[in-house]
Structure formats: structure tokens, C-alpha cells
Design a protein around this motif. Sequence first.
Motif: not given
Length: 289
Positions: A110-111, A114, A190-191, A194-195, A198
Motif C-alpha cells: 500500500n505504501s 501511495l 493501517d491507521s 491512512s492518516t 489522507t
Amino acid sequence: MSKNLKLIEAIKNKGKNIESEMSFFDHLEVLRWHIIRAVIAVTIFAILSFTFYDFVFNEIIMGPKNLDFWTYRMMCKVGDALNLAGFCVEKIPFNIINTELAGQFMLQINSCLLMAVALGFPYLLFEVWLFIKPALTDIERKSARGFVFYATILFIIGALFGYYIVVPLSVNFLANVSLSEEITNQITIDSYLSTIATLTLGCGIIFLLPILIFILSKIGIMTPEFMRASRRYAIVIILVIAAIITPTADIITLLTVSAPMFILYELSIMVSANVKRAKEQAEKEFYNS
């Protein structure tokens, strides 16, 4: 005779329908290749991020959690220079944990994706421009010249603002909120990711507001008079957006995020006014010629 005319007209209309259908499918084919090239570009940047993942993870993703992060060091210097007690960040009390078996593997995937989207954003804008360019007139192409460049600059400025200002302020505030000494902050990876993503990408997209206003003004949907009359409503909307993208109740963080958005709104009014002025000048020259 009338039947023959109707038959000929029906054949003509059928030909027009086939031509329009072919044109539609041609556009779909062009769009498909734009999407394919964009996916290839994102994939290349994802592989590049994967190759240098130690730097991506330790310096970029985990940067706002470390006390030696650039923003925290600057806050300490400003606090010392102005004798502001408590302005220097001395601790970020939370631990990052993984609660899933494939959590760390998905973190890496995911990273990297992104990072690929952030690095490949200028090329994605370029593909968007290539897709819409054939549908524009020569005058519209001339007026939209530099779209990719200016949009890229605004996105980079917004992403840097989000990463170096909004993210560390949010992380510092949330990490130091303590309702009880019995509660220990154990944040899932994950939190945390995502922070960071975002806030960074969200600020980058929000900074594209002048480009959006320019496009809406060009097609006549937005006018400077409307934006000036709606300024009080825009202030409320900006505060709501700032509250959404900043997961904190800290008024300083909220105002820090809102301030550039207010500036962008006023800049957008100037952009819309320039577009309107150019339109009026073009119409005047046309009718006087």
C-alpha cells in the motif's frame, strides 16, 4: 415518392447513428490506452518505491513520528527564539503495532502504491490533458496552455504543506491526548498510514482549487461575482473540509489548514475575474472588428 424519400432519410439517419457509435467506441479505445499508460507509469513508480523501500519507510512514512523530524526541530527553534513554553515537541507517546498476519506485507504494498500515485501525479495529469485536448478548440487549447505545469506545482505545494505542516501537527496533537494514565496509545499501522496518506494527498488535491475554478470559469459556470457573494458560505465549507481532513479537535491545526484554503479561495476569485476580463475583451474585439 414520399416512401422513397422516407427510405432515403432513414438510411441517412442509420448512417449517422453508425458513425456516432463508431466515434463513441473510438473514444473508448483512446481512453483505454490512456488508462493503460497511466497504470504502467504508476507500476514503474511503485517498483521504484519498492526498490528504495528502506528510505520510503524510515524517512518518509515514519518521519512524522520521530522527534528529529524537520517540523518538530523548527518548532523547537521558534519556541526557543520566542520563549514560547510548550511549543517544542518533546515526546510523541504512541507505539505502532501490527494486528494482522499479512499486515506488514500489505503495508509495503500500500505504501509503495501511495508513493507511486504521488510521484506519478504529474504524468497522470498529462494523460488527462492528452485525452481532453482533441475536443478543445484552438482558442481553448491556447488558454489552457500550462495546465499540467501549474496543476503539478499546486499539487506539490499542497502535498508538501500537508506532509510538513498538517501531518506533524495532527500526529503531535493526537499522540499527546491523554484521558487517563491507564490508557496506552497502541496505533495500528493501517491507521497511521491512512492518516499520513489522507492528509498529504488530501492537501495536494485541495490546492488544485484555482485550476478547477479556472476551468469552471472558462465554461461559464463560475463567475467572480458569485464567488464574492458566496464568500461567507465558502468560509463555512472550508472550515468543514478542514475539520474533515484533520482528525483533531485542535483549533491551531484547524486554522493552520484553513488559512491556505482561504488564500486559495481568494486567489481563485482573482483567476475567475481574469478569465471574465479576457472573455469581455475578446468579445469587444470581435464586435469592433
